[in-house]
Design an enzyme around this catalytic site. Structure first.
Site, short mmCIF file in Angstrom:
data_model
loop_
_atom_site.label_atom_id
_atom_site.label_comp_id
_atom_site.label_asym_id
_atom_site.label_seq_id
_atom_site.Cartn_x
_atom_site.Cartn_y
_atom_site.Cartn_z
N ASP A 84 0.83 -1.22 0.08
CA ASP A 84 0.07 0.00 -0.08
C ASP A 84 0.89 1.22 -0.13
OD1 ASP A 84 0.91 -0.66 2.70
OD2 ASP A 84 -0.95 0.40 3.46
N GLU A 149 0.02 -0.75 6.06
CA GLU A 149 1.05 -0.07 6.63
C GLU A 149 0.88 1.27 6.85
OE1 GLU A 149 4.68 1.17 8.16
OE2 GLU A 149 3.68 1.86 6.23
ZN LIG Z 1 6.81 2.42 4.25
#
Ligand SMILES: [Zn+2]
Length: 393
Positions: A84, A149
């Site tokens: 992501d 994340e």
């Molecule tokens: Zn990163």
């Protein structure tokens, strides 16, 4: 055996081609947009067993994750990262389309080029080259890739690790591909990070008229003395691998609009970034000791964003440092500075260090990496794989 659908349209040994395929998936957190499919298409024909793991929690968007493992024997060496990316922001600010993965003047441009699709491409290319040049490893290579994340990080690495634990999967060492180098490839390996705790102090008294203080109990002098006590001396002088812990007062609030009223309570908030000489419990005891010395009624609440952790210099740190030095000619500094990463979850499972590309353009417009750095990072990860099965057991 591969099907047409699974066959990648790129050479998995070529980190630039893999990075371009990843960047062309607009996987703005928590969207996957095909990014993990690109990895599965590259890894499955190499012999990796791919497990797609979809996690969701009430109030959060579902997130796709991938655990891919080649081999069944130990040691199991893990590359970890996230597909992501943060949003591109104002498109007007970009010189090129952030998801077109164009190459100009020896640089690959696009959102995620350094944070961290470039490094994931280097994971894939290093693994593919290792298999091409050396055959099956004397252990296992795994990739733990999350799509959560840059967001809330609830449905990502933490849950994948829980799934691994349930399955009895063991990780023996891990490299996270976050962009750790401030200026040039080979600058810095992250071997841990400070913890972060926020505490909320409320000091209680009794409201009253300022002209009749004997009928009231002003909590503010006590609040002031408590705050003076916790800021009078540093928490510590630093440790072997950490800078000194730091306590910052972030706000003091009474909210009393009247000049002639003694308030009933006063509040303060503080944040402590702490090294490996403390835990949240020892810090709370340290605070309480000073507050109790002042006396009176108070309440102390807190939350912990993360504990401090350290992978002490040893076989893993040495292996990554030697590999970086062999390829770049620079000996990386071991550092525990900077913000959070998923290494904070992985550290409970195995030794973990972070090493990736140069971070200068991460989260910015025109995010880019040099093609040279992508190639050299692949060489570094390849050298790590070359040494890992001999040295990490
Ligand atoms: Zn990163």
């Amino acid at each position: 055996m591969t099907t047409d659908a699974a066959a990648p349209a790129f050479d998995p040994c070529d980190p630039v081609a893999v990075a371009q395929a990843l960047i062309r998936c607009p996987s703005v957190t928590p969207e996957d947009s095909g990014a993990l499919g690109v990895l599965e298409a590259a890894l499955t024909p190499l012999g990796f067993a791919c497990h797609r793991l979809r996690f969701e929690q009430e109030g959060t968007a579902p997130v796709e994750n991938l655990y891919a493992r080649l081999g069944t024997e130990g040691p199991n060496f893990c590359f970890a990262g996230h597909t992501d990316v943060v949003p591109p922001g104002e498109l007007k600010g970009w010189s090129i389309d952030p998801f077109s993965a164009e190459i100009h003047n020896g640089r690959l441009y696009g959102r995620g080029a350094v944070d961290m699709k470039g490094a994931i491409a280097a994971f894939v290319a290093a693994s593919a080259r290792h298999l091409r040049d050396h055959g099956a490893p004397k252990g296992s290579i795994s990739l733990l890739i999350t799509g959560d994340e840059e967001g809330v990080a609830i449905n990502g690495t933490k849950k994948v690790l829980g799934w691994l634990k349930e399955k009895g999967e063991k990780l023996d060492a891990c490299v996270v591909g976050e962009p750790t180098n401030p200026k040039a490839l080979g600058d810095m390996i992250k071997i841990g990070r400070r913890g972060s705790m926020t505490a909320f102090l409320t000091v209680f008294g009794a409201q009253g008229h300022v002209a009749y203080p004997h009928l009231a109990d002003n909590p503010l002098p006590r609040l002031a003395r408590m705050l003076a006590a916790i800021t009078a001396e540093p928490l510590d002088g630093g440790t072997a691998h950490f800078q000194p812990s730091n306590l910052e007062l972030t706000t003091i609030d009474v909210g009393n609009p009247a000049h002639n009223v003694i308030p009933a309570q006063g509040k303060a908030t503080l944040n402590i970034r702490f090294n490996d000489s403390h835990t949240p419990d020892t810090l709370l005891a340290w605070l309480r000791e000073r507050f109790d010395a002042v006396g009176g009624a108070y309440e102390l609440e807190h939350f912990v964003s993360g504990d401090s952790f350290l992978t002490p210099p040893g076989p893993l740190t040495e292996l990554v440092a030697e590999a970086a030095q062999a390829v770049t000619g620079r000996r990386p500094e071991y550092s525990t500075t900077g913000g959070t990463s998923d290494a904070r979850f992985i550290k409970d499972f195995c030794p973990v260090v972070e090493f990736g590309l140069v971070g200068q353009t991460m989260h910015k417009v025109d995010e880019n990496t040099t093609l040279d750095d992508l190639t050299r990072l692949t060489d570094i990860y390849g050298a790590v794989l070359g040494g890992v099965f001999d040295r990490i057991g």
